[in-house]
Design a protein around this motif. Structure first.
Motif, PDB file in Angstrom:
ATOM      1  N   TYR A 217       0.838  -1.211   0.000  1.00  0.00           N
ATOM      2  CA  TYR A 217       0.000   0.000   0.000  1.00  0.00           C
ATOM      3  C   TYR A 217       0.870   1.258   0.000  1.00  0.00           C
ATOM      4  O   TYR A 217       0.576   2.225  -0.715  1.00  0.00           O
ATOM      5  N   LEU A 218       1.937   1.252   0.792  1.00  0.00           N
ATOM      6  CA  LEU A 218       2.815   2.420   0.847  1.00  0.00           C
ATOM      7  C   LEU A 218       3.461   2.666  -0.515  1.00  0.00           C
ATOM      8  O   LEU A 218       3.528   3.809  -0.985  1.00  0.00           O
ATOM      9  N   ALA A 219       3.919   1.594  -1.165  1.00  0.00           N
ATOM     10  CA  ALA A 219       4.535   1.734  -2.489  1.00  0.00           C
ATOM     11  C   ALA A 219       3.510   2.199  -3.526  1.00  0.00           C
ATOM     12  O   ALA A 219       3.808   3.031  -4.391  1.00  0.00           O
ATOM     13  N   ALA A 220       2.286   1.675  -3.448  1.00  0.00           N
ATOM     14  CA  ALA A 220       1.230   2.081  -4.388  1.00  0.00           C
ATOM     15  C   ALA A 220       0.849   3.542  -4.173  1.00  0.00           C
ATOM     16  O   ALA A 220       0.582   4.276  -5.142  1.00  0.00           O
ATOM     17  N   SER A 221       0.822   3.977  -2.921  1.00  0.00           N
ATOM     18  CA  SER A 221       0.505   5.376  -2.626  1.00  0.00           C
ATOM     19  C   SER A 221       1.578   6.303  -3.187  1.00  0.00           C
ATOM     20  O   SER A 221       1.282   7.381  -3.705  1.00  0.00           O
TER      21      SER A 221
ATOM     22  N   PHE B  48       1.082   9.129  -6.113  1.00  0.00           N
ATOM     23  CA  PHE B  48       1.488  10.523  -5.890  1.00  0.00           C
ATOM     24  C   PHE B  48       2.333  11.045  -7.046  1.00  0.00           C
ATOM     25  O   PHE B  48       2.077  12.140  -7.569  1.00  0.00           O
ATOM     26  N   VAL B  49       3.338  10.270  -7.464  1.00  0.00           N
ATOM     27  CA  VAL B  49       4.230  10.758  -8.520  1.00  0.00           C
ATOM     28  C   VAL B  49       3.511  10.811  -9.869  1.00  0.00           C
ATOM     29  O   VAL B  49       3.907  11.574 -10.762  1.00  0.00           O
ATOM     30  N   GLU B  50       2.468  10.010 -10.025  1.00  0.00           N
ATOM     31  CA  GLU B  50       1.700  10.024 -11.271  1.00  0.00           C
ATOM     32  C   GLU B  50       0.534  11.015 -11.228  1.00  0.00           C
ATOM     33  O   GLU B  50      -0.188  11.170 -12.215  1.00  0.00           O
ATOM     34  N   GLY B  51       0.351  11.651 -10.076  1.00  0.00           N
ATOM     35  CA  GLY B  51      -0.713  12.641  -9.957  1.00  0.00           C
ATOM     36  C   GLY B  51      -2.091  12.045  -9.829  1.00  0.00           C
ATOM     37  O   GLY B  51      -3.084  12.701 -10.139  1.00  0.00           O
ATOM     38  N   ARG B  52      -2.178  10.814  -9.337  1.00  0.00           N
ATOM     39  CA  ARG B  52      -3.471  10.156  -9.150  1.00  0.00           C
ATOM     40  C   ARG B  52      -3.889  10.205  -7.683  1.00  0.00           C
ATOM     41  O   ARG B  52      -3.054  10.403  -6.793  1.00  0.00           O
ATOM     42  N   PRO B  53      -5.167   9.993  -7.397  1.00  0.00           N
ATOM     43  CA  PRO B  53      -5.617   9.928  -5.996  1.00  0.00           C
ATOM     44  C   PRO B  53      -4.966   8.745  -5.275  1.00  0.00           C
ATOM     45  O   PRO B  53      -4.594   7.740  -5.905  1.00  0.00           O
TER      46      PRO B  53
END
Length: 254
Positions: A211-215, A219-224
């Motif tokens: 989850y931390l890696a997906a978050s 973030f870097v892709e500008g997604r929620p």
């Protein structure tokens, strides 16, 4: 030749480690409205939280809260493997629930032990409810008990703002969490016969890492930020409300 003395041991830890120890000492010395130190209670429960306030561990003690918490957070546990389940690096806050009514009561008192189990299980259920994953890193699920009202508690911050800025960066935490999983997996590999709870904790820690890696990716892709509910811990490990079978754990060996 003049003999030179080395530095004091207290001067050796890195600044962030010293900050953590200073804040821990301050928390363990804090007093309640009656002038009692929260950590001086012989019987009680405690919980640890990570940088987002996510509950990660709940425990109990009847040997004094101060001693038990210090053993967790200053790497003085008698069982070194237990430190690999709970990474002190991830602990940013703690909460204490002292049971003053059992002060001076012997450890083998069945009534006190039963109530302590009930308070721990209730604190565990509260942590599960407040966790975004509905699971925490306990190797051993507390004995299933009737839920009770939790006694007054106090929550303490254990990291400075500087530490939060440096250690709290997602990339640092991802790397550290991956290292923790690697160490824990190595223990399972080397020992072979480990508790079901240790393997469950390994899965839950892996979920936390994913989850931390997906978050971070979002973030870097500008997604929620991704929905934590997209990962079903129960679907992966089964219920976390009671043990599937009774087994000795690493903590039992202390």
């Amino acid at each position: 030749m003049t003999k030179r003395s080395g530095p004091k041991r207290s001067a050796l830890p890195a600044p962030q480690v010293q900050d953590f120890r200073d804040l821990l000492s301050g928390a363990l010395g804090a007093e309640d409205p009656q002038g009692r130190k929260w950590s001086d209670a012989q019987w009680g429960c405690y919980a640890f939280y990570d940088y987002e306030g996510e509950p990660i561990y709940v425990g109990q003690t009847n040997e004094k809260i101060r001693a038990r918490v210090r053993r967790h957070l200053t790497n003085q546990r008698t069982d070194a493997v237990a430190m690999r389940i709970l990474d002190v690096f991830e602990v940013a806050e703690m909460e204490l629930w002292p049971l003053w009514e059992f002060e001076g009561v012997k450890k083998d008192n069945s009534e006190a032990k039963k109530h302590l189990d009930a308070v721990e299980y209730s604190a565990y259920l509260q942590a599960i409810e407040r966790s975004r994953f509905h699971a925490i890193l306990n190797e051993k699920i507390p004995p299933r008990s009737q839920r009770v009202e939790l006694p007054p508690s106090e929550r303490f911050n254990l990291i400075s703002e500087e530490t939060r800025r440096e250690r709290g960066h997602p990339d640092i935490r991802i790397a550290r969490r991956a290292e923790t999983i690697s160490r824990l997996a190595a223990v399972a590999h080397e020992r072979g016969e480990v508790s079901d709870g240790l393997r469950r904790a390994l899965v839950i820690q892996a979920v936390r890492l994913a989850y931390l890696a997906a978050s971070r990716l979002a973030f870097v892709e500008g997604r929620p930020e991704p929905d934590a509910a997209s990962i079903s811990v129960e679907g992966l490990v089964g219920t976390v409300l009671q043990e599937h079978r009774t087994q000795p754990t690493l903590e039992d060996a202390e």
